[in-house]
Write an enzyme that holds these catalytic residues in place. Structure first.
Site, PDB file in Angstrom:
ATOM      1  N   HIS A  99       5.493  -8.614 -10.510  1.00 28.79           N
ATOM      2  CA  HIS A  99       4.946  -7.848  -9.393  1.00 28.79           C
ATOM      3  C   HIS A  99       4.261  -8.819  -8.457  1.00 28.79           C
ATOM      4  O   HIS A  99       3.403  -9.590  -8.874  1.00 28.79           O
ATOM      5  CB  HIS A  99       3.953  -6.792  -9.857  1.00 28.79           C
ATOM      6  CG  HIS A  99       3.079  -6.304  -8.743  1.00 28.79           C
ATOM      7  ND1 HIS A  99       3.626  -5.744  -7.602  1.00 28.79           N
ATOM      8  CD2 HIS A  99       1.751  -6.333  -8.551  1.00 28.79           C
ATOM      9  CE1 HIS A  99       2.648  -5.448  -6.770  1.00 28.79           C
ATOM     10  NE2 HIS A  99       1.506  -5.795  -7.315  1.00 28.79           N
ATOM     11  N   ASP A 103       2.251  -9.203  -4.890  1.00 27.26           N
ATOM     12  CA  ASP A 103       1.608  -8.582  -3.734  1.00 27.26           C
ATOM     13  C   ASP A 103       2.113  -9.205  -2.442  1.00 27.26           C
ATOM     14  O   ASP A 103       2.176 -10.421  -2.319  1.00 27.26           O
ATOM     15  CB  ASP A 103       0.087  -8.782  -3.799  1.00 27.26           C
ATOM     16  CG  ASP A 103      -0.547  -7.864  -4.828  1.00 27.26           C
ATOM     17  OD1 ASP A 103       0.072  -6.854  -5.181  1.00 27.26           O
ATOM     18  OD2 ASP A 103      -1.663  -8.171  -5.262  1.00 27.26           O
ATOM     19  N   ASP A 146       1.014  -1.237  -9.634  1.00 25.20           N
ATOM     20  CA  ASP A 146      -0.282  -1.764  -9.206  1.00 25.20           C
ATOM     21  C   ASP A 146      -1.043  -0.916  -8.197  1.00 25.20           C
ATOM     22  O   ASP A 146      -2.215  -1.169  -7.945  1.00 25.20           O
ATOM     23  CB  ASP A 146      -0.094  -3.180  -8.638  1.00 25.20           C
ATOM     24  CG  ASP A 146      -1.410  -3.944  -8.599  1.00 25.20           C
ATOM     25  OD1 ASP A 146      -2.312  -3.606  -9.407  1.00 25.20           O
ATOM     26  OD2 ASP A 146      -1.560  -4.855  -7.776  1.00 25.20           O
TER      27      ASP A 146
HETATM   28 ZN   LIG Z   1      -0.523  -5.812  -6.552  1.00 22.10          ZN
END
Ligand SMILES: [Zn+2]
Length: 284
Positions: free
Chosen positions: A54, A56, A176
């Site tokens: 994952h 960002d 998330d």
């Molecule tokens: Zn994140």
């Protein structure tokens, strides 16, 4: 953000353990039987490992810094390296799988690849080794995000995947985001055509209660108007999205890799019970 989370952001290789058969009850339309790789072995506990990351699209660093791996004194993260190495690893072993979510990174990487690498990646996608989950430009938050923006950014990513691979993501991979909204559940998951939604962030007391009640996995009916026609299988992780205890993949972590194979498995299980990797993980 805790230290562990900060360390893990660059290349969060999390192992999702799905014990037993992956066949799930069909929820809504669009159900497709899962491809379980080399297949289920009768008479044994079957554990499926799906590696993913994952990333960002901008957090402690800018999206550019995350992509090329600059400014690593703030946070060690280089998504370009992740994608390069994932493709190589998948080609090396056809039984390996990987899922990727954020199109802001993937598209940037894809557009700089040679026609040869692009053809290779298309083969990996067609073979089911590389799968796009969520598939939006980013993994949007749900707490304060306007639904128009959620639709907009998801559409952008999905259009690219459709154009390049003729695929539509099936898994709502919201591991998330902060907050969870009914709009995500019914509109951007069920109505979108996903067959499940997965997330890690949940109030700690709620998680504890659900672990006790065995209600981390539920059928989420997000719309009173649409009712059961847009319900979705929802899965809250039993722990955060970091790797399970003892499984460390971060290059900066102070551990040696897990080393378990057929020859030493029985010994480790006998010595360390359900955490056979324990004695392997201390720094030598
Ligand atoms: Zn994140």
């Amino acid at each position: 953000m805790g230290k562990a989370e900060t360390l893990g952001l660059g290349f969060r290789l999390v192992v999702v353990l799905v014990v037993g058969c992956l066949c799930r009850e069909a929820v809504g339309s669009g159900f497709v039987k899962y491809e379980t790789g080399s297949g289920v072995v009768e008479g044994k506990l079957n554990v499926h490992l799906v590696a993913h990351s994952h990333d960002d699209v901008g957090w402690l660093k800018t999206v550019d810094q995350y992509y090329v791996g600059s400014n690593n004194s703030i946070q060690g993260a280089c998504v370009e390296n992740t994608l390069d190495s994932v493709v190589e690893s998948l080609v090396r072993d056809p039984n390996r799988k990987f899922v990727f979510a954020e199109m802001a990174f993937f598209q940037r990487w894809w557009l700089t690849q040679s026609p040869g690498i692009q053809a290779l990646v298309r083969k990996l996608v067609d073979a089911g080794q590389l799968e796009f989950v969520n598939g939006g430009w980013c993994m949007h938050d749900e707490a304060t995000t306007h639904y128009i923006d959620m639709i907009d950014q998801t559409t952008l990513g999905h259009r690219a995947i459709k154009a390049q691979f003729n695929k539509t993501p099936r898994a709502g991979w919201q591991i998330d985001p902060f907050g969870h909204s009914a709009v995500q559940a019914y509109l951007l998951t069920a109505e979108l055509g996903f067959d499940s939604v997965h997330f890690a962030r949940i109030d700690y007391q709620d998680r504890a209660k659900r672990k006790e009640d065995k209600s981390l996995e539920v059928i989420w009916r997000g719309s009173k108007t649409f009712g059961s026609s847009s319900q979705i299988f929802a899965n809250a992780f039993p722990v955060h999205y970091n790797p399970p205890p003892g499984f460390h993949f971060e290059v900066f972590e102070d551990v040696v890799p897990v080393q378990i194979h057929n020859e030493n498995l029985k010994h480790h299980v006998k010595t360390n019970g359900w955490q056979p990797w324990r004695s392997c993980c201390k720094k030598i």
